[in-house]
Design a protein around this motif. Structure first.
Motif, PDB file in Angstrom:
ATOM      1  N   ALA A  80      21.596  52.768  39.742  1.00  0.00           N
ATOM      2  CA  ALA A  80      22.807  52.741  38.928  1.00  0.00           C
ATOM      3  C   ALA A  80      23.378  51.343  38.711  1.00  0.00           C
ATOM      4  O   ALA A  80      23.357  50.502  39.607  1.00  0.00           O
ATOM      5  CB  ALA A  80      23.875  53.615  39.588  1.00  0.00           C
ATOM      6  N   VAL A  81      23.923  51.147  37.527  1.00  0.00           N
ATOM      7  CA  VAL A  81      24.662  49.934  37.211  1.00  0.00           C
ATOM      8  C   VAL A  81      26.032  49.990  37.886  1.00  0.00           C
ATOM      9  O   VAL A  81      26.694  51.030  37.888  1.00  0.00           O
ATOM     10  CB  VAL A  81      24.838  49.796  35.683  1.00  0.00           C
ATOM     11  N   SER A  82      26.445  48.875  38.463  1.00  0.00           N
ATOM     12  CA  SER A  82      27.792  48.782  39.032  1.00  0.00           C
ATOM     13  C   SER A  82      28.638  47.755  38.295  1.00  0.00           C
ATOM     14  O   SER A  82      29.861  47.791  38.357  1.00  0.00           O
ATOM     15  CB  SER A  82      27.725  48.412  40.523  1.00  0.00           C
ATOM     16  N   ASP A  83      27.972  46.826  37.607  1.00  0.00           N
ATOM     17  CA  ASP A  83      28.674  45.739  36.908  1.00  0.00           C
ATOM     18  C   ASP A  83      28.135  45.664  35.484  1.00  0.00           C
ATOM     19  O   ASP A  83      27.086  45.067  35.235  1.00  0.00           O
ATOM     20  CB  ASP A  83      28.426  44.423  37.650  1.00  0.00           C
ATOM     21  N   ILE A  84      28.845  46.268  34.531  1.00  0.00           N
ATOM     22  CA  ILE A  84      28.316  46.323  33.169  1.00  0.00           C
ATOM     23  C   ILE A  84      28.346  44.955  32.490  1.00  0.00           C
ATOM     24  O   ILE A  84      27.531  44.686  31.604  1.00  0.00           O
ATOM     25  CB  ILE A  84      29.039  47.383  32.305  1.00  0.00           C
ATOM     26  N   ILE A  85      29.241  44.095  32.901  1.00  0.00           N
ATOM     27  CA  ILE A  85      29.297  42.763  32.293  1.00  0.00           C
ATOM     28  C   ILE A  85      28.101  41.936  32.732  1.00  0.00           C
ATOM     29  O   ILE A  85      27.449  41.263  31.928  1.00  0.00           O
ATOM     30  CB  ILE A  85      30.619  42.065  32.649  1.00  0.00           C
ATOM     31  N   ARG A  86      27.778  41.996  34.005  1.00  0.00           N
ATOM     32  CA  ARG A  86      26.609  41.277  34.531  1.00  0.00           C
ATOM     33  C   ARG A  86      25.332  41.770  33.850  1.00  0.00           C
ATOM     34  O   ARG A  86      24.442  40.978  33.516  1.00  0.00           O
ATOM     35  CB  ARG A  86      26.530  41.482  36.034  1.00  0.00           C
ATOM     36  N   THR A  87      25.241  43.088  33.646  1.00  0.00           N
ATOM     37  CA  THR A  87      24.054  43.641  32.997  1.00  0.00           C
ATOM     38  C   THR A  87      24.001  43.261  31.521  1.00  0.00           C
ATOM     39  O   THR A  87      22.925  42.952  30.983  1.00  0.00           O
ATOM     40  CB  THR A  87      24.039  45.178  33.130  1.00  0.00           C
ATOM     41  N   TYR A  88      25.126  43.291  30.845  1.00  0.00           N
ATOM     42  CA  TYR A  88      25.220  42.920  29.435  1.00  0.00           C
ATOM     43  C   TYR A  88      24.612  41.542  29.195  1.00  0.00           C
ATOM     44  O   TYR A  88      23.900  41.317  28.221  1.00  0.00           O
ATOM     45  CB  TYR A  88      26.689  42.944  29.030  1.00  0.00           C
ATOM     46  N   SER A  90      22.207  40.022  30.866  1.00  0.00           N
ATOM     47  CA  SER A  90      20.953  39.876  31.608  1.00  0.00           C
ATOM     48  C   SER A  90      19.775  40.251  30.715  1.00  0.00           C
ATOM     49  O   SER A  90      19.946  40.805  29.631  1.00  0.00           O
ATOM     50  CB  SER A  90      20.971  40.742  32.870  1.00  0.00           C
ATOM     51  N   ILE A  91      18.574  39.938  31.194  1.00  0.00           N
ATOM     52  CA  ILE A  91      17.342  40.241  30.472  1.00  0.00           C
ATOM     53  C   ILE A  91      16.666  41.438  31.128  1.00  0.00           C
ATOM     54  O   ILE A  91      16.501  41.485  32.345  1.00  0.00           O
ATOM     55  CB  ILE A  91      16.376  39.041  30.485  1.00  0.00           C
ATOM     56  N   SER A  92      16.279  42.396  30.331  1.00  0.00           N
ATOM     57  CA  SER A  92      15.599  43.580  30.840  1.00  0.00           C
ATOM     58  C   SER A  92      14.219  43.217  31.366  1.00  0.00           C
ATOM     59  O   SER A  92      13.413  42.589  30.667  1.00  0.00           O
ATOM     60  CB  SER A  92      15.464  44.626  29.731  1.00  0.00           C
ATOM     61  N   ALA A  93      13.936  43.613  32.594  1.00  0.00           N
ATOM     62  CA  ALA A  93      12.618  43.359  33.176  1.00  0.00           C
ATOM     63  C   ALA A  93      11.555  44.234  32.519  1.00  0.00           C
ATOM     64  O   ALA A  93      10.387  43.852  32.425  1.00  0.00           O
ATOM     65  CB  ALA A  93      12.654  43.621  34.679  1.00  0.00           C
ATOM     66  N   ASP A  94      11.944  45.400  32.030  1.00  0.00           N
ATOM     67  CA  ASP A  94      10.993  46.313  31.403  1.00  0.00           C
ATOM     68  C   ASP A  94      10.673  45.926  29.963  1.00  0.00           C
ATOM     69  O   ASP A  94       9.548  46.081  29.500  1.00  0.00           O
ATOM     70  CB  ASP A  94      11.540  47.743  31.419  1.00  0.00           C
ATOM     71  N   PRO A  98      17.383  40.901  25.873  1.00  0.00           N
ATOM     72  CA  PRO A  98      18.743  41.026  26.417  1.00  0.00           C
ATOM     73  C   PRO A  98      19.195  42.485  26.457  1.00  0.00           C
ATOM     74  O   PRO A  98      18.848  43.288  25.579  1.00  0.00           O
ATOM     75  CB  PRO A  98      19.589  40.203  25.437  1.00  0.00           C
ATOM     76  N   GLU A  99      19.980  42.816  27.474  1.00  0.00           N
ATOM     77  CA  GLU A  99      20.452  44.196  27.651  1.00  0.00           C
ATOM     78  C   GLU A  99      21.623  44.542  26.729  1.00  0.00           C
ATOM     79  O   GLU A  99      22.122  45.667  26.754  1.00  0.00           O
ATOM     80  CB  GLU A  99      20.886  44.403  29.113  1.00  0.00           C
ATOM     81  N   TRP A 101      21.878  45.397  23.743  1.00  0.00           N
ATOM     82  CA  TRP A 101      21.682  46.572  22.883  1.00  0.00           C
ATOM     83  C   TRP A 101      22.101  47.878  23.554  1.00  0.00           C
ATOM     84  O   TRP A 101      22.573  48.805  22.897  1.00  0.00           O
ATOM     85  CB  TRP A 101      20.218  46.662  22.432  1.00  0.00           C
ATOM     86  N   ARG A 102      21.903  47.942  24.880  1.00  0.00           N
ATOM     87  CA  ARG A 102      22.281  49.167  25.590  1.00  0.00           C
ATOM     88  C   ARG A 102      23.779  49.453  25.468  1.00  0.00           C
ATOM     89  O   ARG A 102      24.215  50.601  25.468  1.00  0.00           O
ATOM     90  CB  ARG A 102      21.942  49.055  27.078  1.00  0.00           C
ATOM     91  N   TYR A 103      24.543  48.399  25.359  1.00  0.00           N
ATOM     92  CA  TYR A 103      25.995  48.537  25.347  1.00  0.00           C
ATOM     93  C   TYR A 103      26.570  48.680  23.946  1.00  0.00           C
ATOM     94  O   TYR A 103      27.486  49.478  23.715  1.00  0.00           O
ATOM     95  CB  TYR A 103      26.620  47.345  26.085  1.00  0.00           C
ATOM     96  N   GLU A 104      26.032  47.942  23.008  1.00  0.00           N
ATOM     97  CA  GLU A 104      26.603  47.952  21.662  1.00  0.00           C
ATOM     98  C   GLU A 104      26.067  49.086  20.789  1.00  0.00           C
ATOM     99  O   GLU A 104      26.774  49.549  19.894  1.00  0.00           O
ATOM    100  CB  GLU A 104      26.343  46.602  20.993  1.00  0.00           C
ATOM    101  N   SER A 105      24.844  49.538  21.039  1.00  0.00           N
ATOM    102  CA  SER A 105      24.262  50.529  20.122  1.00  0.00           C
ATOM    103  C   SER A 105      23.459  51.626  20.797  1.00  0.00           C
ATOM    104  O   SER A 105      22.708  52.349  20.140  1.00  0.00           O
ATOM    105  CB  SER A 105      23.362  49.808  19.103  1.00  0.00           C
ATOM    106  N   GLN A 106      23.628  51.778  22.110  1.00  0.00           N
ATOM    107  CA  GLN A 106      22.867  52.823  22.779  1.00  0.00           C
ATOM    108  C   GLN A 106      23.747  53.565  23.775  1.00  0.00           C
ATOM    109  O   GLN A 106      24.919  53.810  23.503  1.00  0.00           O
ATOM    110  CB  GLN A 106      21.606  52.218  23.434  1.00  0.00           C
ATOM    111  N   GLN A 107      23.218  53.864  24.948  1.00  0.00           N
ATOM    112  CA  GLN A 107      23.814  54.809  25.882  1.00  0.00           C
ATOM    113  C   GLN A 107      25.271  54.516  26.270  1.00  0.00           C
ATOM    114  O   GLN A 107      26.068  55.430  26.449  1.00  0.00           O
ATOM    115  CB  GLN A 107      22.948  54.839  27.143  1.00  0.00           C
ATOM    116  N   TYR A 108      25.618  53.248  26.388  1.00  0.00           N
ATOM    117  CA  TYR A 108      26.958  52.921  26.876  1.00  0.00           C
ATOM    118  C   TYR A 108      28.045  53.041  25.812  1.00  0.00           C
ATOM    119  O   TYR A 108      29.228  53.052  26.134  1.00  0.00           O
ATOM    120  CB  TYR A 108      26.968  51.525  27.506  1.00  0.00           C
ATOM    121  N   ARG A 109      27.642  53.073  24.535  1.00  0.00           N
ATOM    122  CA  ARG A 109      28.566  53.394  23.451  1.00  0.00           C
ATOM    123  C   ARG A 109      29.784  52.467  23.364  1.00  0.00           C
ATOM    124  O   ARG A 109      30.878  52.882  22.984  1.00  0.00           O
ATOM    125  CB  ARG A 109      29.045  54.842  23.593  1.00  0.00           C
TER     126      ARG A 109
END
Length: 213
Positions: A80-88, A90-94, A98-99, A101-109
């Motif tokens: 689980a993510v605990s710090d959304i700013i730190r993740t925002y 960061s670079i996805s290892a998979d 940059p992460e 996209w997850r926040y602006e246009s995907q799951q985090y809405r």
């Protein structure tokens, strides 16, 4: 997980969540809390012995929910993510990108960028509200997780230790976002049940809980 919990004598509720754009964490708090309260009104569960269990994006939600309510007597969150700013930032290892996209246009809405709506990111980031947590929390992560970096669990662990909260973090070597090794699966299932049995059923704590410090 649900069959395991049911087989161990637990009532399992799978709550639906209606999301407000820019408020993933707060939406989860409102919907999950409302669902639990409705079950409590029907006298189906003991309101003082309700647990919260989730993984991945649900784990983020669990981490956030317990910063906003004391409804839950124990919680478990995984990968689980605990710090959304730190993740925002960061670079996805998979995916090696940059992460954001997850926040602006995907799951985090979140829709807006961090710079367009900083307050929303601050408002919905669990680690920034960790001082309000009263729920005993068990977290777990695969040390090779490329989807949600295990440092997210470590950051929350450090915060919880600093704040003297009841918390244990489990990290599984050679495991990713989902545990695939049979021994790791068995260990996590066993510890999850023992965590809830202690805090929800008043069973004596297992040795690993007693020796957590």
């Amino acid at each position: 997980t649900s069959p395991t919990m049911t087989a161990s004598g637990y009532f399992v509720l799978l709550a639906d969540i209606a999301y407000e754009k820019g408020n993933p964490g707060i939406s989860a708090v409102e919907c999950v809390s409302s669902a639990v309260k409705k079950v409590v009104e029907k006298n189906l569960v003991d309101p003082a012995k309700v647990g919260l269990l989730a993984q991945s994006f649900g784990g983020y939600e669990a981490n956030f929910i317990i910063t906003q309510t004391n409804l839950f007597a124990a919680a478990v969150s995984g990968s689980a993510v605990s710090d959304i700013i730190r993740t925002y930032f960061s670079i996805s290892a998979d995916y090696s990108n940059p992460e954001i996209w997850r926040y602006e246009s995907q799951q985090y809405r979140m829709v807006d960028s961090f710079y367009e709506n900083k307050d929303a990111y601050l408002r919905n980031s669990p680690i920034l509200h960790a001082e309000k947590i009263k729920t005993p929390l068990l977290t777990w992560a695969g040390k090779n997780d490329g989807n949600v970096k295990p440092e997210q669990s470590t950051a929350l662990y450090i915060a919880m230790r600093k704040l003297n909260k009841t918390h244990i973090m489990l990290q599984y070597p050679n495991q990713g976002h989902i545990l695939t090794a049979a021994l790791a699966q068995e260990d996590l299932s066993k510890k999850t049940i023992e965590w809830f049995d202690h805090f929800l059923k008043n069973n004596a704590p297992a040795a690993w809980i007693v020796n957590r410090k």
